[in-house]
Write an enzyme that holds these catalytic residues in place. Structure first.
Site, short mmCIF file in Angstrom:
data_model
loop_
_atom_site.label_atom_id
_atom_site.label_comp_id
_atom_site.label_asym_id
_atom_site.label_seq_id
_atom_site.Cartn_x
_atom_site.Cartn_y
_atom_site.Cartn_z
N HIS A 187 67.91 31.21 27.14
CA HIS A 187 67.99 32.17 26.04
C HIS A 187 69.41 32.69 25.93
CE1 HIS A 187 68.21 35.99 28.34
NE2 HIS A 187 67.40 35.41 29.20
N CYS A 202 66.76 33.51 34.57
CA CYS A 202 66.88 32.71 33.34
C CYS A 202 68.23 32.01 33.26
CB CYS A 202 66.69 33.60 32.12
SG CYS A 202 64.97 34.12 31.85
#
Length: 232
Positions: A187, A202
């Site tokens: 992301h 992430c």
């Protein structure tokens, strides 16, 4: 008469003080309104510890001495890659980014028999996408999990995508989220991709890179994470 004069003098003083305060406030307001935006840092004349490496990377004459041309080229590279301050100084952060970009990615580390696959090299903090033996997205810088929140290695699959996701744990925006392993996802972030110490697991990306990955990948595509992030 004396009492009246005293009252008159006090009134005049109060009026004068009021005018003085109004003038000060007015001057401050004008000054704030007229204050220019913060200027960019001046281009440094000092040669950084990685001057020769930067010159070689940018295809400049390699002499280890900072010139106006060197500084402009280094500064442009820093601006494009979000490195601050963008002052043209060839320091360790600038060189580490250049080193990552020097490598086009190790094809032998990512399988060529899986079809479309996103490859994440934790050691070099880069990612790219390939389809069989053909690279369809060149390596881009990424920011993976910090110590204690490491991005998990192994072969995964994208199982859920949410373009305008907001983390239910950290309550932060996670645009272009593509989840591949137990809450870990590709992301974009709004901050500096090179800022330490790292994510909570992430694979953070620059907005343009995350948007490109969103267009190229889909649910069911493979993701291979390998290596080890420095400092973890």
């Amino acid at each position: 008469m004396r009492a009246g004069s005293a009252v008159g003098r006090r009134a005049r003083r109060a009026f004068g003080v009021g005018l003085g305060l109004a003038g000060v406030v007015g001057s401050l307001t004008v000054g704030l309104a007229a204050a220019p935006a913060q200027a960019a840092p001046a281009c440094t004349a000092a040669a950084g510890p990685y001057q020769k490496q930067a010159e070689k990377f940018l295809k400049l004459p390699v002499d280890g001495r900072q010139s106006a041309r060197d500084c402009t080229a280094i500064r442009t590279f820093q601006t494009v890659n979000g490195i601050a301050p963008a002052a043209g100084y060839a320091g360790p952060v600038t060189w580490s980014v250049m080193k990552r970009q020097q490598s086009t990615g190790d094809r032998t580390s990512c399988p060529t028999n899986k079809g479309r696959i996103a490859c994440v090299d934790l050691t070099r903090q880069i990612s790219w996408i390939q389809d069989g033996g053909k690279r369809i997205h060149e390596p881009v810088p990424v920011r993976t999990g910090r110590n204690g929140y490491e991005t998990r290695t192994g072969l995964h699959k994208i199982y859920w995508r949410h373009k305008n996701h907001v983390s239910s744990i950290y309550h932060v925006a996670m645009p272009y989220s593509q989840f591949f392993d137990g809450g870990q996802a590709f992301h974009s972030i709004s901050g500096n991709i090179y800022s330490p110490p790292g994510s909570h697991g992430c694979v953070n990306m620059r907005p343009a890179d995350a948007a490109s990955y969103w267009k190229l990948l889909t649910t069911g595509d493979d993701v291979l994470v390998y290596g080890r992030k420095p400092g973890t």
